[in-house]
Design a protein around this motif. Structure first.
Motif, short mmCIF file in Angstrom:
data_model
loop_
_atom_site.label_atom_id
_atom_site.label_comp_id
_atom_site.label_asym_id
_atom_site.label_seq_id
_atom_site.Cartn_x
_atom_site.Cartn_y
_atom_site.Cartn_z
N ASP A 146 73.09 -6.31 67.33
CA ASP A 146 71.70 -5.76 67.57
C ASP A 146 71.33 -5.18 68.89
OD1 ASP A 146 71.68 -8.24 68.63
OD2 ASP A 146 69.87 -8.87 67.55
N PHE A 147 72.43 -4.91 69.77
CA PHE A 147 72.03 -4.60 70.93
C PHE A 147 71.53 -3.25 71.09
CE2 PHE A 147 73.29 -1.81 74.71
CZ PHE A 147 72.99 -2.87 75.80
N ASP A 148 71.83 -2.19 70.18
CA ASP A 148 71.10 -0.90 70.16
C ASP A 148 69.60 -1.09 69.92
OD1 ASP A 148 73.27 0.42 71.04
OD2 ASP A 148 73.74 1.37 69.01
N ARG A 149 69.36 -1.88 68.83
CA ARG A 149 68.03 -2.21 68.12
C ARG A 149 67.09 -2.66 69.29
NH1 ARG A 149 65.21 -6.00 66.21
NH2 ARG A 149 67.19 -7.59 66.35
N LYS A 185 66.42 -0.21 72.08
CA LYS A 185 65.24 0.70 71.78
C LYS A 185 63.95 -0.10 71.98
CE LYS A 185 67.69 4.03 68.55
NZ LYS A 185 68.05 4.38 67.24
N LYS A 186 64.01 -1.19 71.26
CA LYS A 186 62.75 -2.12 70.95
C LYS A 186 62.18 -2.19 72.75
CE LYS A 186 60.67 -6.15 69.13
NZ LYS A 186 61.06 -7.32 68.61
N ALA A 187 63.14 -2.41 73.48
CA ALA A 187 62.45 -2.72 74.82
C ALA A 187 62.10 -1.46 75.43
CB ALA A 187 63.73 -3.30 75.66
N ILE A 188 62.80 -0.14 75.25
CA ILE A 188 62.41 1.17 75.87
C ILE A 188 61.06 1.26 75.19
CG2 ILE A 188 62.78 3.58 75.77
CD1 ILE A 188 65.78 2.86 75.93
N GLN A 189 60.75 1.33 73.87
CA GLN A 189 59.47 1.64 73.35
C GLN A 189 58.31 0.57 73.88
OE1 GLN A 189 60.08 1.53 69.15
NE2 GLN A 189 60.72 3.42 68.83
#
Lengths: 189, 177
Positions: A61-64, A67-71
């Protein structure tokens, strides 16, 4: 060459930074194994750490998570922008927008020559009657006004005024008159 | 709630800025329901059409320079007297920035003309008059008003009126309020 001596020689190369990748692998393999000589055991932790680093992989779940961190970061930035707009500023901005819109509408009405009333006629001939009626009334009034002014001047001319005497009254005469008026009565006698 | 307040504020400010015309104010504030008047409005586009319809060069020029003509008339003598007073009061109270250009108080005519020059091309004129039959005429004219030309227009106008109306004075039967 005994394995310990071999490892020592590789270690010397390793500290000098001259080992190849294969040699470093064999060092790691030795130190993560069970047959490490007692005098070399202090280095075990180092190579164990290297081995752990090499084995480290990205979780599923690294990508997820990324993305969450960027958002989240983005949202934080938006939040800062909104916070800058404190209530007073928002009210001021609203008033400014409303006033500029009103002014815009007012100017538009002004530029349309103030025709914010309903046109009575669609036929120019019918409108002509009333336009000429209005202009005739105005023309007549202006002429009457002019005549009245001329008459007033003529009437004024008929009055027997000594214009020369009036013209000869200077400011010093007026000041003198004022000063004598202010004196006590007995002084004037 | 905030949106509603914003819209209300916008509408109110727009309305308050645009409701300045003398005839509009007179119709709103002074007219009594049982004492009707006639109201005629001629706008810029109609004045342009009229300018193209006439052959008289002076009249053509005058019409082209004007933006609007609004007329209020009253045929009832008693009502005319009342509205004459009300109109003058309105002009003096609400149109203080206008100058009194003509003020005539004669036996057969009572006339007040108020004038305001907003710019070289935009002037406002308010005419309030009681004629020899004591009938009321209120006329407002906006645009570039050339008094010298208008005061000389009588002959051209009489000619034009005779052509259009066979010499009769126009009947004010439109726009009754």
């Amino acid at each position: 060459m005994k394995p310990t001596e071999e490892i020592n020689a590789l270690l010397v190369k390793y500290w000098k930074g001259e080992t190849s990748l294969e040699e470093e692998d064999s060092l790691t393999k030795y130190f993560t194994g069970r047959d490490v000589a007692d005098e070399l055991k202090p280095y075990t932790a180092l190579f164990q750490y290297r081995e752990n680093l090499r084995c480290a992989t990205l979780s599923d779940d690294f990508d997820r998570k990324l993305k969450k961190a960027i958002q989240q970061k983005k949202r934080e930035n938006d939040y800062i922008t909104i916070r800058i707009f404190v209530p007073a500023l928002r009210i001021a901005a609203s008033v400014a927008v409303a006033l500029s819109l009103s002014f815009g509408v007012y100017m538009m009405i002004g530029k349309n020559d103030k025709t914010y009333f309903a046109e009575t006629y669609s036929d120019p001939n019918a409108a002509m009657e009333h336009a000429t009626f209005a202009l005739d009334k105005l023309s007549e009034a202006l002429q009457k006004g002019e005549e009245a002014s001329i008459e007033s001047i003529q009437e004024l001319n008929k009055v027997d005024l000594d214009w020369k005497m009036l013209d000869s009254i200077t400011e010093s005469d007026i000041n003198y008159q004022k000063s004598t008026d202010s004196l006590p009565l007995e002084n004037n006698l | 709630m905030k949106k509603t307040a914003f819209i209300l504020f916008f509408l109110l400010s727009t309305v308050s800025l645009s409701a300045g015309d003398f005839v509009t104010q007179f119709l709103e504030k002074c007219i009594e329901e049982k004492k009707p008047v006639n109201n005629i409005n001629i706008g810029k586009s109609m004045l342009e059409k009229m300018a193209s319809n006439t052959d008289d060069e002076d009249l053509k020029k005058t019409f082209r320079n004007l933006n609007s003509i609004r007329i209020i008339t009253c045929d009832n003598i008693r009502d005319s007297r009342l509205y004459f007073k009300k109109a003058n009061n309105l002009a003096l109270e609400e149109f203080k920035d206008y100058q009194e250009l003509v003020s005539l108080n004669e036996k057969n005519a009572k006339i007040h003309i108020y004038f305001k020059q907003e710019s070289e091309k935009l002037q406002d004129l308010i005419f309030i008059g009681l004629d020899d039959e004591e009938k009321l005429s209120i006329i407002t004219i906006t645009g570039k008003i050339d008094f010298a030309s208008i005061s000389k227009l009588s002959d051209s106008l009489n000619k034009e009126m005779k052509i259009d109306n066979h010499g009769e004075t126009p009947s004010m039967d439109k726009g009754t309020k």
